[in-house]
Every structure is written in C-alpha cells, then in structure tokens.
Design an enzyme around this catalytic site. Structure first.
Site, PDB file in Angstrom:
ATOM      1  N   GLU A   1       0.366   1.803 -14.722  1.00 11.44           N
ATOM      2  CA  GLU A   1       1.811   1.987 -14.780  1.00 11.44           C
ATOM      3  C   GLU A   1       2.180   2.133 -16.248  1.00 11.44           C
ATOM      4  O   GLU A   1       1.450   1.692 -17.135  1.00 11.44           O
ATOM      5  CB  GLU A   1       2.529   0.783 -14.146  1.00 11.44           C
ATOM      6  CG  GLU A   1       2.273   0.725 -12.660  1.00 11.44           C
ATOM      7  CD  GLU A   1       3.147  -0.259 -11.892  1.00 11.44           C
ATOM      8  OE1 GLU A   1       3.433  -1.341 -12.402  1.00 11.44           O
ATOM      9  OE2 GLU A   1       3.532   0.089 -10.753  1.00 11.44           O
TER      10      GLU A   1
ATOM     11  N   ASN B   1       7.890 -11.886  -9.287  1.00 11.70           N
ATOM     12  CA  ASN B   1       8.048 -12.427 -10.645  1.00 11.70           C
ATOM     13  C   ASN B   1       8.884 -11.531 -11.563  1.00 11.70           C
ATOM     14  O   ASN B   1       9.585 -12.017 -12.434  1.00 11.70           O
ATOM     15  CB  ASN B   1       6.693 -12.740 -11.275  1.00 11.70           C
ATOM     16  CG  ASN B   1       5.722 -11.596 -11.156  1.00 11.70           C
ATOM     17  OD1 ASN B   1       5.984 -10.609 -10.462  1.00 11.70           O
ATOM     18  ND2 ASN B   1       4.601 -11.708 -11.824  1.00 11.70           N
TER      19      ASN B   1
ATOM     20  N   GLU C   1      -1.536  -2.842  -8.633  1.00 15.11           N
ATOM     21  CA  GLU C   1      -1.436  -3.778  -9.764  1.00 15.11           C
ATOM     22  C   GLU C   1      -1.631  -5.168  -9.183  1.00 15.11           C
ATOM     23  O   GLU C   1      -0.746  -5.691  -8.504  1.00 15.11           O
ATOM     24  CB  GLU C   1      -0.050  -3.681 -10.422  1.00 15.11           C
ATOM     25  CG  GLU C   1       0.247  -2.357 -11.091  1.00 15.11           C
ATOM     26  CD  GLU C   1      -0.596  -2.110 -12.323  1.00 15.11           C
ATOM     27  OE1 GLU C   1      -1.192  -3.069 -12.862  1.00 15.11           O
ATOM     28  OE2 GLU C   1      -0.688  -0.948 -12.740  1.00 15.11           O
TER      29      GLU C   1
HETATM   30  P1  NDP Z   1       1.530 -10.874  -2.246  1.00 17.71           P
HETATM   31  O1  NDP Z   1       0.316 -10.025  -2.320  1.00 17.71           O
HETATM   32  O2  NDP Z   1       1.518 -12.076  -1.398  1.00 17.71           O
HETATM   33  O3  NDP Z   1       2.792 -10.001  -1.785  1.00 17.71           O
HETATM   34  C1  NDP Z   1       3.173  -8.815  -2.445  1.00 17.71           C
HETATM   35  C2  NDP Z   1       4.091  -8.030  -1.537  1.00 17.71           C
HETATM   36  O4  NDP Z   1       3.363  -7.465  -0.449  1.00 17.71           O
HETATM   37  C3  NDP Z   1       5.200  -8.865  -0.886  1.00 17.71           C
HETATM   38  O5  NDP Z   1       6.376  -8.082  -0.853  1.00 17.71           O
HETATM   39  C4  NDP Z   1       4.624  -9.128   0.486  1.00 17.71           C
HETATM   40  O6  NDP Z   1       5.562  -9.550   1.460  1.00 17.71           O
HETATM   41  C5  NDP Z   1       3.991  -7.785   0.795  1.00 17.71           C
HETATM   42  N1  NDP Z   1       3.000  -7.767   1.873  1.00 17.71           N
HETATM   43  C6  NDP Z   1       2.409  -8.799   2.515  1.00 17.71           C
HETATM   44  N2  NDP Z   1       1.540  -8.357   3.456  1.00 17.71           N
HETATM   45  C7  NDP Z   1       1.566  -7.000   3.405  1.00 17.71           C
HETATM   46  C8  NDP Z   1       0.871  -5.956   4.104  1.00 17.71           C
HETATM   47  N3  NDP Z   1      -0.034  -6.217   5.041  1.00 17.71           N
HETATM   48  N4  NDP Z   1       1.142  -4.676   3.760  1.00 17.71           N
HETATM   49  C9  NDP Z   1       2.028  -4.394   2.778  1.00 17.71           C
HETATM   50  N5  NDP Z   1       2.721  -5.341   2.092  1.00 17.71           N
HETATM   51  C10 NDP Z   1       2.497  -6.628   2.391  1.00 17.71           C
HETATM   52  O7  NDP Z   1       1.858 -11.268  -3.774  1.00 17.71           O
HETATM   53  P2  NDP Z   1       3.017 -12.195  -4.329  1.00 17.71           P
HETATM   54  O8  NDP Z   1       4.337 -11.594  -3.990  1.00 17.71           O
HETATM   55  O9  NDP Z   1       2.755 -13.606  -3.917  1.00 17.71           O
HETATM   56  O10 NDP Z   1       2.806 -12.028  -5.909  1.00 17.71           O
HETATM   57  C11 NDP Z   1       1.831 -12.728  -6.609  1.00 17.71           C
HETATM   58  C12 NDP Z   1       0.628 -11.853  -6.889  1.00 17.71           C
HETATM   59  O11 NDP Z   1       1.042 -10.630  -7.487  1.00 17.71           O
HETATM   60  C13 NDP Z   1      -0.326 -12.479  -7.883  1.00 17.71           C
HETATM   61  O12 NDP Z   1      -1.654 -12.302  -7.482  1.00 17.71           O
HETATM   62  C14 NDP Z   1      -0.073 -11.696  -9.159  1.00 17.71           C
HETATM   63  O13 NDP Z   1      -1.140 -11.686 -10.050  1.00 17.71           O
HETATM   64  C15 NDP Z   1       0.236 -10.347  -8.621  1.00 17.71           C
HETATM   65  N6  NDP Z   1       0.990  -9.577  -9.610  1.00 17.71           N
HETATM   66  C16 NDP Z   1       0.371  -8.539 -10.251  1.00 17.71           C
HETATM   67  C17 NDP Z   1       1.030  -7.839 -11.245  1.00 17.71           C
HETATM   68  C18 NDP Z   1       0.387  -6.676 -11.926  1.00 17.71           C
HETATM   69  O14 NDP Z   1       1.108  -5.860 -12.503  1.00 17.71           O
HETATM   70  N7  NDP Z   1      -0.925  -6.550 -11.922  1.00 17.71           N
HETATM   71  C19 NDP Z   1       2.398  -8.203 -11.636  1.00 17.71           C
HETATM   72  C20 NDP Z   1       2.956  -9.271 -10.868  1.00 17.71           C
HETATM   73  C21 NDP Z   1       2.259  -9.938  -9.897  1.00 17.71           C
HETATM   74  P3  NDP Z   1       5.512 -11.142   1.875  1.00 17.71           P
HETATM   75  O15 NDP Z   1       5.947 -11.880   0.649  1.00 17.71           O
HETATM   76  O16 NDP Z   1       6.455 -11.269   3.015  1.00 17.71           O
HETATM   77  O17 NDP Z   1       4.102 -11.489   2.253  1.00 17.71           O
END
Ligand code: NDP
Length: 511
Positions: free
Chosen positions: A485, A175, A272
């Site tokens: 952060e 995002n 986060e």
């Molecule tokens: P995900 O948890 O699905 O993915 C986050 C990242 O982790 C992606 O790059 C993903 O790759 C990767 N990933 C997947 N599996 C693993 C693993 N086993 N080990 C390490 N990395 C892995 O989240 P989204 O990208 O769908 O983002 C949405 C989520 O992020 C929401 O829950 C949102 O609330 C949270 N978020 C939190 C924020 C904060 O600051 N608190 C800010 C923005 C978002 P891949 O896509 O290939 O699975």
C-alpha cells in the site's frame, strides 16, 4: 503519525485548533453508504457498537446480508463504466478536493475516530492529517497513470494501457479505521476502479464520513460504497463473483480465508497482515533516540499497531542504561481520557482484546520473564471505569522461545532481549514467520545499511521507527502480507496491463 505529520500540523494549524465535538451525531445515522446515500441494511441481525473509552454501548449496528452486499457491488459495477472513462487528471481533481475537505473537517473526523477507537486525540489528529496527504498524493499521481510504447520492426508497434481492474472490495481492521478506508480507496479510485468497503465492526463510523466527503468533492454516486458487518459480511464480499480484487487488512488467519476466496474466483488480492517485528539497538547508537524509537515502536494506539517492533533487541553492554531511561519515560506516559490533550495512552479497543493482552503478560511471567513496569489494568477516573486501560508494559529476562516473544499480542507489551554480536542478532531477528517491519539503531553507517539489507521485512527503519511519510510503500514479507500500500507500487496493483499490437503491413500467414 510521525515527524512529517507533526510538521504538516504546524503548516496547517487550523487542522487542530477548532473544537468540533460533533462526533456523537455520526452515531445515530444510517451507517451503510450505497450509491451516494446513507442507508440502513435490509438485514435485522445486529452487533453492539461500544465506545472503548467508557465501555458504554453507542448503538446497535445492522450487519449487511447477501442482498445488501449485492446491492453495493451492483452499484459499484454500474458506475465503473462511467468512472473508468474519466481522465486521470479529472479523477485526480476529485481526490485532491476530497483531501482538502478532510483538512477542513479534520477535528470532527479526529474526534469521531477517538469515539470509535479509544486512541488519544493527538494521535487521531496525526492519522487524519496523514490520510488527507495520502488522498492528495494519489490525486496528484492519477494524471500520470499511463502505458508504454514499443517500436517493432517494419513500422509495426505495440503500446500498453494501464486499465482499472473493476470493482475492488476492501476489508479493514479496527486500529486505523479512516486510514484503511483512505489508503485502500484512494489509489483504487485514482486508477479508475470503484470501491466497496467493509470496516471492522468495532469502528464503523469514519468510513461512511469518507463517502460523504468524496461525494462533496465530486465523486459520482456508486464509486465508493460502505457496507457494515462482521466476518460473514466480509466473506460475502470476498466471494462475490462481480468483485475483481480484494484488499484486506487484518490477521493472518482471516487473510488466509480472504485469499482462499480470491483463489476460487481467480481474483487479485492484496493482504496487509500481522507482525512481530524486531527493533535492534546497537551500543554505538544515540541512547535517547534509541529509547524514543523503541517507545514509538511499541506504544502508539495502545500497542495495537501491526508494524510494531515488539521484540526490542538491546546490545548487552548498554542494557542497564537503556532500561533505566526507557522505564522512566514509559512510567511518565499519561493514561487517561482519550479526548484529553495530554493523554498519551487511551483505551484498548474492547474488553476481549484487553483480556488477551493481560493474559499474555501472565503467560510471560509464568514462562520466566519479569515485568519492569506496566501490564496492569488502570482506571484513570470513575467515569472511565467501563473502559479498558492498560499501562504500557516492559518485559525483561525474555528468551526467543517464549510465547510472548513469538506471538503477535497487539497491545503495549514490549519484550526486551539482550544480544552480543551483529550476526547473532540478525539471525534471531529473522527467526519469525512474520516480516512486516524492522528497525536498527546505530551510528555506524556501514552497519546500518548492512543490517537493513539482511533483515527480512517490508519496511526498514534506520534510527527511527513507525514513521509513515506519504508516498512510501508499505507491506510485508513472509506471512505479513502480499502487495504494497502507498507509493507508486499501489497503482500497479490496482491496474492491469493491456498490450496492443499494431500491424502496419500485410499479414504474412504460413497457410
Ligand atoms: P481480523 O483478521 O480478525 O479481522 C479483520 C477484518 O476481517 C474484520 O473486519 C473482520 O470482521 C473481517 N473478517 C472476519 N472473517 C472474515 C472472512 N471470513 N472473510 C472476510 N472478512 C472477514 O483482524 P482484526 O480486526 O482483529 O485486526 C488485528 C489484526 O490486523 C492484527 O493481526 C494486525 O497485525 C493486523 N493489521 C495489519 C495491518 C497491516 O497493515 N499489515 C494494519 C493493522 C492491523 P470481524 O471483526 O467481524 O471478524
């Protein structure tokens, strides 16, 4: 993305006046960035990168395999030995130069962010301006990173040193791609760490541009690296034995996996994660401000914002006027091409995410909620028919037990809930496993602070929502995360304390 950033856009008008459209040239180049160069990964396994605005494929991106991850980590490890010996002032100078280059290239970065995310250009510009400010902030802080001195008896003394952790691995969500790369890398680098970042596979473009910007600013090759890939690549990074800390943004289930990997290696970890935050509107608040706040709590970046206040609690005595105003203003939000200046709602990141959001609206209806507006797929014009545009949705007749009120949807779906008393709303607002943010709108000063102190969340907004001024710590309570952060707190989390005892007399040994 806030009033302060708006002000900075006014201060630096060049940030939004140029008409750079070179974002598409970013697509064809190699997207890993290792040892100061763009490189293609060794792996032949690829994933499809699509433009959210049109749904069209931009290219296939190769996933980084074990060898690719290892090469990036080894490069960061090698350069750590030199980078940690720079003074804080010297490291800060590099960061401050990088911030200025970002400002000069802001339009190109913003356009590329739009290409990757589908968010409206006005928002992308605010994001990029905020990122430049964050890097500038840590550039300024770097010279002041220091330890303490403690005088002991008989002239003996102790001093502490704040030392870097080593190689930091970062993983981001889709995002705020450039923001995640900057929020994580700039405090890490300021403290003398080196960095390897894996962006979300949906948004690989701008993190690589950051590598080139750092290089131009004087960052030695190997200090900042980018490896593209999906979950498997992220897992390789988190499990790499030569990574000392992981800083992760994403969902709770993936955050749990990253934490497990760090537990196995006894590594530092920052998380986060998601949220389902409350935004509470009392009957003594300024109604126009409260409506603006509730919209800002729900509708930036197509609702794909972790800190969103998606549970909007409205005191029952003002429910009618509140709904009338917010529905009118929400219906007026222009849905359209994210590159157009007047667009307020762009495209959802992917078809999968859009279908998930629409499915939640259906579930809400089945469970008894009513749609006051939105919650439907919209095709703004024929050229955008492959993109997923969803009209911002307001749900009423919601109850606390409903799926839509409990789950993080990550789309523009606001659930409005009525309440009568302060105590009641505090207990309902806190009845969630998350604790990322919360908002309270009231003109009663004492109540504002009383409620803010009772709400279980890392970021509290009084009479505003979703503003991120530079220097303010951000992070979650409960399952919304660990660590912070931004702000000075992040510097503590990217350093470790060495305590040095100095004996000035003879050793008095008992044997
Ligand atoms: P995900 O948890 O699905 O993915 C986050 C990242 O982790 C992606 O790059 C993903 O790759 C990767 N990933 C997947 N599996 C693993 C693993 N086993 N080990 C390490 N990395 C892995 O989240 P989204 O990208 O769908 O983002 C949405 C989520 O992020 C929401 O829950 C949102 O609330 C949270 N978020 C939190 C924020 C904060 O600051 N608190 C800010 C923005 C978002 P891949 O896509 O290939 O699975």
């Amino acid at each position: 993305m806030n009033v302060l950033v708006w002000r900075s856009l006014i201060r630096y008008p060049h940030r939004c006046m140029c008409t750079v459209t070179g974002s598409s040239s970013q697509v064809s180049q190699p997207l890993n960035y290792v040892d100061g160069q763009r490189v293609d990964p060794k792996c032949t396994q690829t994933f499809d990168l699509r433009e959210p605005a049109t749904g069209k494929s931009l290219r296939y991106v190769a996933s980084s395999n074990e060898e690719d991850v290892d090469t990036a980590v080894r490069s960061a490890r090698r350069e750590f030995k030199a980078w940690k010996k720079f003074s804080g002032f010297e490291r800060g100078n590099v960061l401050k130069k990088a911030a200025n280059i970002i400002r000069m290239r802001s339009e190109e970065l913003a356009r590329t962010e739009v290409l990757d995310t589908g968010k409206p250009i006005y928002e992308a510009r605010m994001d990029i301006a905020g990122c430049a400010d964050t890097i500038d902030y840590y550039g300024g802080m770097a010279a002041g990173i220091s330890g303490e001195f403690l005088q002991l008896s008989n002239g003996n003394f102790n001093y502490t040193m704040r030392e870097p952790l080593g190689v930091v691995g970062g993983i981001g969500a889709w995002n705020y791609p450039f923001q995640m790369a900057t929020w994580k890398s700039s405090p890490a680098l300021a403290c003398g760490n080196t960095f390897v970042f894996k962006p979300s596979p949906f948004t690989p473009l701008t993190a690589v541009m950051l590598g080139e910007i750092y290089k131009e600013a004087g960052l030695p090759d190997g200090c900042y690296n980018v490896i593209q890939g999906e979950g498997e690549t992220g897992a390789l990074l988190g499990n790499h034995p030569d990574v000392n800390k992981m800083t992760f943004t994403g969902s709770v289930p993936t955050g749990t996996k990253v934490m497990e990997a760090c537990a196995k290696g006894i590594k530092h970890v920052g998380l986060e994660l998601g949220g389902k935050s409350p935004c509470i509107i009392f009957n003594d608040s300024n109604l126009d401000n409260a409506v603006s706040g509730a919209m800002m709590a729900n509708f930036f970046t197509q609702g794909q914002v972790c800190s969103n206040g998606t549970r909007v609690f409205v005191q029952n005595s003002i429910m009618g006027p509140f709904l009338a105003k917010i529905v009118e203003r929400t219906k007026n939000m222009k849905i359209g091409n994210p590159n157009h200046e007047d667009t307020k709602v762009g495209a959802t990141i992917s078809e999968e995410q859009a279908l998930k959001v629409l499915a939640y609206v259906d579930i809400a209806k089945k469970e008894g909620a009513s749609v006051l507006c939105g919650g439907e797929r919209v095709v703004p014009d024929a050229s955008l028919s492959g993109g997923y545009y969803i009209s911002p949705c307001i749900l009423v007749n919601c109850e606390d037990h409903m799926t839509v009120v409990k789950d993080e949807i990550f789309g523009s779906v606001m659930s409005v809930l009525g309440f009568d008393t302060e105590q009641e709303v505090i207990s309902r607002a806190n009845d969630t496993e998350f604790g990322l943010a919360a908002g309270v709108f009231t003109n009663d000063l004492k109540r504002a602070h009383r409620v803010a102190s009772e709400l279980e969340a890392g970021s509290l907004y009084v009479n505003n929502y979703n503003v991120y001024p530079v220097g303010v710590p951000f992070g979650g309570y409960k399952k919304s995360g660990l660590g912070r952060e931004n702000g000075p707190e992040a510097l503590d989390l990217f350093t470790q304390v060495k305590s040095v005892y100095v004996e000035m007399g003879d050793v008095e040994a008992p044997f």
